[in-house]
Design a protein around this motif. Sequence first.
Motif, PDB file in Angstrom:
ATOM      1  N   ARG A 320       0.825  -1.209   0.000  1.00  0.00           N
ATOM      2  CA  ARG A 320       0.000   0.000   0.000  1.00  0.00           C
ATOM      3  C   ARG A 320       0.862   1.264   0.000  1.00  0.00           C
ATOM      4  O   ARG A 320       0.546   2.236  -0.684  1.00  0.00           O
ATOM      5  CB  ARG A 320      -0.951  -0.043   1.219  1.00  0.00           C
ATOM      6  CG  ARG A 320      -1.942   1.099   1.322  1.00  0.00           C
ATOM      7  CD  ARG A 320      -2.875   1.212   0.130  1.00  0.00           C
ATOM      8  NE  ARG A 320      -3.741   0.091  -0.071  1.00  0.00           N
ATOM      9  CZ  ARG A 320      -5.012   0.001   0.344  1.00  0.00           C
ATOM     10  NH1 ARG A 320      -5.563   0.996   0.995  1.00  0.00           N
ATOM     11  NH2 ARG A 320      -5.733  -1.095   0.095  1.00  0.00           N
ATOM     12  N   ALA A 321       1.966   1.226   0.754  1.00  0.00           N
ATOM     13  CA  ALA A 321       2.858   2.398   0.797  1.00  0.00           C
ATOM     14  C   ALA A 321       3.449   2.669  -0.583  1.00  0.00           C
ATOM     15  O   ALA A 321       3.616   3.830  -0.992  1.00  0.00           O
ATOM     16  CB  ALA A 321       3.968   2.169   1.821  1.00  0.00           C
ATOM     17  N   ALA A 322       3.753   1.614  -1.325  1.00  0.00           N
ATOM     18  CA  ALA A 322       4.290   1.778  -2.679  1.00  0.00           C
ATOM     19  C   ALA A 322       3.239   2.414  -3.591  1.00  0.00           C
ATOM     20  O   ALA A 322       3.558   3.263  -4.427  1.00  0.00           O
ATOM     21  CB  ALA A 322       4.729   0.420  -3.241  1.00  0.00           C
ATOM     22  N   VAL A 323       1.988   1.998  -3.411  1.00  0.00           N
ATOM     23  CA  VAL A 323       0.908   2.579  -4.222  1.00  0.00           C
ATOM     24  C   VAL A 323       0.753   4.066  -3.888  1.00  0.00           C
ATOM     25  O   VAL A 323       0.579   4.905  -4.780  1.00  0.00           O
ATOM     26  CB  VAL A 323      -0.425   1.822  -3.998  1.00  0.00           C
ATOM     27  CG1 VAL A 323      -1.562   2.504  -4.747  1.00  0.00           C
ATOM     28  CG2 VAL A 323      -0.291   0.369  -4.438  1.00  0.00           C
ATOM     29  N   ASP A 324       0.849   4.413  -2.607  1.00  0.00           N
ATOM     30  CA  ASP A 324       0.776   5.819  -2.202  1.00  0.00           C
ATOM     31  C   ASP A 324       1.903   6.630  -2.833  1.00  0.00           C
ATOM     32  O   ASP A 324       1.699   7.755  -3.289  1.00  0.00           O
ATOM     33  CB  ASP A 324       0.835   5.934  -0.669  1.00  0.00           C
ATOM     34  CG  ASP A 324      -0.529   5.669  -0.036  1.00  0.00           C
ATOM     35  OD1 ASP A 324      -1.551   6.055  -0.649  1.00  0.00           O
ATOM     36  OD2 ASP A 324      -0.582   5.072   1.055  1.00  0.00           O
TER      37      ASP A 324
END
Length: 337
Positions: A320-324
């Motif tokens: 999720r952090a990568a998507v952010d």
Amino acid sequence: MLDFRSDTVTRPSPEMRKAMANAEVGDDVYGDDPTVNSLQAYAADRLGFEAALFTPTGTQANLLAIMSHCGRGEEYLCGQSAHNYRYEGGGAAVLGSVQPQPIENEADGSIDLEKARKAIKADDFHFAMTRLLSLENTIGGKVLSLDYQNRARAFCDDYQLRLHLDGARIFNAAVASGCDVTAITGCYDSVSVCLSKGLGAPVGSLLLGDAAFIGRAIRLRKMLGGAMRQAGVLAAAARIALEQGPFRLHEDHANAAYLAAGLAEVPALEIDPSLTQTNIVYARCRSGRAAELKKALAAQGILITAGDPIRFVTHLDVDRAAVDQLLAAIKQFYRQS
Ligand SMILES: *Cc1c(COP(=O)(O)O)cnc(C)c1O
């Protein structure tokens, strides 16, 4: 590097590397590799078929399927956008002398069965003999409904066709459909499955079918140069992918839905988030600046496929952090320019 180009980029986990290092092996061409044999037996049981065959790639598994179902001068019906029509070098025609009969895919990825019926050739010496219908699930990230796949089975029974599934991402389809994978595989005479995509194996695919069919595929795999020796080192990682990979695919789907919703906030992009059903997100760049966007992201260590539309794929190596981070970089690109 954050790599959203494909789920094929996933790296083997420490557990996989350990299993590979410790795998019991033998010469699989003699049928002597216990790790390959055990993977094939497990896969056949898990997917509800009599037999399974470990192959180097999904491309080869599809080619073996088409050539095991169809002989020289016969044909298979497939979607115009099917992987085994467009993206496999024309292998069925080149190496199998099997003619593809492509049919325009519907918006949901299915093949209209009425169009398929009209494409079946009459028994007439002018024509190739139609033997096989090949579907793909998921296709472009879209999921074929169970109802449709059951109707395709009945259709093939009515017209004496075999039914193959390119199930490279069949576990994504099962997760999105909320069913066990056998509810899907039960519709088909044969299925190919990629272990090297979202399931996380570094290498390998499977072909599944009845024993006679897999017997023909073994002969063809040898002919095509795909019979490997101590392949247990690969099968050891593949086994972990098949056993454990499916349990986390819902995370990829949730991340893809989150990404699609975020991209919908960017005015320069055209996207309908409701079309994202699994781990693949498509967005169109209204200004036609996809190549520029790709370059700007690459400068920050983020990789995307800048086609038209742009494609983003979520997988176990992008959380999720990568998507952010991706969303922030895209928003910054369009703010600045
Ligand atoms: C990736 C893929 C394949 C082939 O996989 P390779 O292992 O790369 O040869 C086949 N069908 C579909 C739908 C795919 O996405």
